[in-house]
Design a protein around this motif. Structure first.
Motif, mmCIF file in Angstrom:
data_model
loop_
_atom_site.group_PDB
_atom_site.id
_atom_site.type_symbol
_atom_site.label_atom_id
_atom_site.label_comp_id
_atom_site.label_asym_id
_atom_site.label_seq_id
_atom_site.Cartn_x
_atom_site.Cartn_y
_atom_site.Cartn_z
ATOM 1 N N VAL A 46 18.214 6.588 1.104
ATOM 2 C CA VAL A 46 17.797 5.731 2.167
ATOM 3 C C VAL A 46 16.075 5.299 1.936
ATOM 4 O O VAL A 46 15.581 4.452 2.001
ATOM 5 N N THR A 47 15.651 6.550 1.997
ATOM 6 C CA THR A 47 14.152 6.569 1.956
ATOM 7 C C THR A 47 13.557 6.195 0.727
ATOM 8 O O THR A 47 14.272 6.162 -0.329
ATOM 9 N N ALA A 48 12.168 5.676 0.718
ATOM 10 C CA ALA A 48 11.454 5.462 -0.515
ATOM 11 C C ALA A 48 11.501 6.582 -1.603
ATOM 12 O O ALA A 48 11.453 6.431 -2.577
ATOM 13 N N GLU A 49 11.222 7.942 -0.961
ATOM 14 C CA GLU A 49 11.172 8.781 -1.803
ATOM 15 C C GLU A 49 12.404 9.195 -2.513
ATOM 16 O O GLU A 49 12.556 9.425 -3.938
ATOM 17 N N GLU A 89 0.737 -1.192 0.041
ATOM 18 C CA GLU A 89 -0.367 0.126 0.039
ATOM 19 C C GLU A 89 0.835 1.372 -0.090
ATOM 20 O O GLU A 89 0.321 2.517 -0.014
ATOM 21 N N ASN A 90 2.127 1.216 0.138
ATOM 22 C CA ASN A 90 3.038 2.205 0.081
ATOM 23 C C ASN A 90 3.015 2.976 -1.196
ATOM 24 O O ASN A 90 3.126 2.455 -2.371
ATOM 25 N N PRO A 91 2.704 4.471 -1.166
ATOM 26 C CA PRO A 91 2.641 4.977 -2.437
ATOM 27 C C PRO A 91 3.795 4.874 -3.413
ATOM 28 O O PRO A 91 3.697 5.096 -4.667
ATOM 29 N N TYR A 92 4.753 4.978 -2.796
ATOM 30 C CA TYR A 92 6.155 4.898 -3.702
ATOM 31 C C TYR A 92 6.525 3.405 -4.164
ATOM 32 O O TYR A 92 6.706 3.199 -5.391
ATOM 33 N N TYR A 93 5.883 2.541 -3.551
ATOM 34 C CA TYR A 93 5.942 0.982 -4.028
ATOM 35 C C TYR A 93 4.989 1.133 -5.264
ATOM 36 O O TYR A 93 5.312 0.459 -6.289
ATOM 37 N N LYS A 94 3.937 1.535 -4.891
ATOM 38 C CA LYS A 94 2.988 1.490 -6.060
ATOM 39 C C LYS A 94 3.458 2.273 -7.548
ATOM 40 O O LYS A 94 3.083 1.847 -8.506
ATOM 41 N N ARG A 95 4.088 3.347 -7.165
ATOM 42 C CA ARG A 95 4.519 4.074 -8.244
ATOM 43 C C ARG A 95 5.408 3.205 -9.097
ATOM 44 O O ARG A 95 5.694 3.208 -10.346
ATOM 45 N N GLN A 96 6.536 2.606 -8.320
ATOM 46 C CA GLN A 96 7.360 1.627 -9.125
ATOM 47 C C GLN A 96 6.723 0.515 -9.971
ATOM 48 O O GLN A 96 7.322 0.136 -11.120
ATOM 49 N N VAL A 143 15.921 -8.908 -1.728
ATOM 50 C CA VAL A 143 16.402 -7.385 -1.451
ATOM 51 C C VAL A 143 15.239 -6.573 -1.169
ATOM 52 O O VAL A 143 14.011 -6.631 -1.677
ATOM 53 N N PRO A 144 15.519 -5.545 -0.192
ATOM 54 C CA PRO A 144 14.325 -4.707 0.194
ATOM 55 C C PRO A 144 13.897 -3.962 -1.101
ATOM 56 O O PRO A 144 14.596 -3.457 -2.022
ATOM 57 N N TRP A 145 12.641 -3.693 -1.169
ATOM 58 C CA TRP A 145 11.960 -3.080 -2.424
ATOM 59 C C TRP A 145 12.594 -1.711 -2.616
ATOM 60 O O TRP A 145 12.567 -1.358 -4.036
ATOM 61 N N SER A 146 12.984 -0.903 -1.452
ATOM 62 C CA SER A 146 13.523 0.473 -1.674
ATOM 63 C C SER A 146 14.729 0.257 -2.445
ATOM 64 O O SER A 146 15.365 1.456 -2.575
#
Length: 362
Positions: A304-307, A107-114, A136-139
């Protein structure tokens, strides 16, 4: 005898063919790893357990590996490892075979953007990439936006380094004079192109006329052959005695003192790496003579951050697809003990021009 298999339950995805079937993967991976730190002979191709898959992770089948100096630092013990055997490498590219299962991630908006999908080509930056599968972490996973996995594995770390080191470590501006050590290496060529993209004048050093010509083809304004010329005197001549605005130094110990001689008043030294060994301890008073600044950054602390991952990852591959940066691949190696060793030997002997990659599969 066939390998044992384990199972990951995949989340539903509209465009995932066979979406209701669990993905089966081997219980082991093949890896370029070390059982202890040391010289080049500690690198071995090993069979290791399949990596632990965390709920926030994607699982990626690796196709190509990027070779970097940081791999040699971990292998030698300059940077510590917390367990052995340890898979080397921090950069690779391949295809997604399993998606995260954590509902918060989905549900993370940056995950959805990818728009991650099974079968999507991605680049990854994480410890231990030199193996057939990574979790690996998605970010830390970046869609390649149409760039091949070979080019992606050769570019994600170095272009992300150039973007962040030329904005956060020192903000390169039009009219700046940028100095780059080992300008014909993989990172040096990327630094050169990006500095020119930002409107700077670029001066660099290299060892041969052939390398100097390659650097010029990638945008360098002036290239100094450090074996034949006095670098400090040449820089003073080229800058009218003022010095350069910023030095990007991946050499370390052997060029550290020189850097302060070629920097202008209020100039910035960005210490990028330790190819000749780490810089010895020094007094902060050293910076006072001309009010110099010293930065020793790590790209992993800039992304570091999703953004940040969304912004930097997208920019890396946009720069390639839009033709603003070219990736120079010098040589490709097999995914073998000998290939892994030779890649590090070639990287450190000063004879390569551009990026080295290891082919795992296609």
């Amino acid at each position: 005898m066939s390998a044992l298999v384990s199972t990951i339950e995949l989340p539903q995805h509209e465009e995932c063919e066979g979406q209701n079937k669990p993905f089966q993967y081997p219980s082991t991976v093949e890896a370029l790893a070390i059982a202890q730190t040391g010289d080049i002979n500690v690198i071995e191709k090993m069979t290791l357990p399949f990596p632990k898959v965390n709920p926030e992770d994607l699982v990626v089948k690796i196709e190509y590996i990027g070779v970097n100096f940081i791999d040699t630092y971990f292998r030698q013990g300059l940077y510590p490892l917390d367990h052995f055997p340890a898979t080397i490498g921090e950069e690779a590219a391949g295809v997604i075979v399993a998606l995260p299962t954590d509902p918060e991630v989905l549900e993370n908006p940056y995950y959805k953007r990818q728009e991650f999908k099974i079968g999507m080509s991605v680049a990854v930056t994480t410890m231990g990439t030199d193996q057939t599968y990574v979790s690996v972490p998605w970010s830390r996973t970046f869609p390649t936006r149409g760039v091949s996995t070979k080019i992606a594995a050769a570019s994600i770390t170095q272009i992300a380094t150039a973007i962040t080191f030329m904005s956060d470590a020192y903000a390169v501006s039009p009219g700046d004079t940028v100095f780059i050590h080992t300008i014909a290496g993989g990172l040096g060529l990327v630094f050169t192109q990006y500095a020119k993209h930002l409107g700077a004048k670029v001066i660099g050093t290299t060892s041969t006329k052939e390398k100097a010509e390659l650097a010029r083809r990638n945008g360098a304004d002036e290239v100094i052959l450090y074996k034949d010329e006095n670098v400090v005197e040449r820089v003073r001549t080229l800058t009218g005695g003022i010095g350069v605005d910023v030095v990007y130094d991946g050499v370390g110990k052997d060029t550290f003192e020189m850097d302060f001689q070629i920097l202008k008043r209020k100039g910035t030294l960005v210490s990028v790496g330790n190819a000749s060994g780490p810089v010895p301890p020094f007094s902060p008073l050293k910076l006072m003579a001309k009010n110099h600044k010293l930065v020793r950054p790590s790209v992993t602390n800039y992304v570091v951050t999703a953004e940040e991952a969304w912004e930097i990852g997208g920019k890396v591959f946009d720069l390639i697809t839009e033709g603003m940066l070219r990736v120079n691949i010098y040589k490709e190696y097999p995914f073998t003990t000998e290939g892994g060793r030779q890649a590090q030997i070639d990287l450190t002997n000063g004879k390569t021009m551009g990026k080295l990659v290891i082919r795992v599969s296609e």
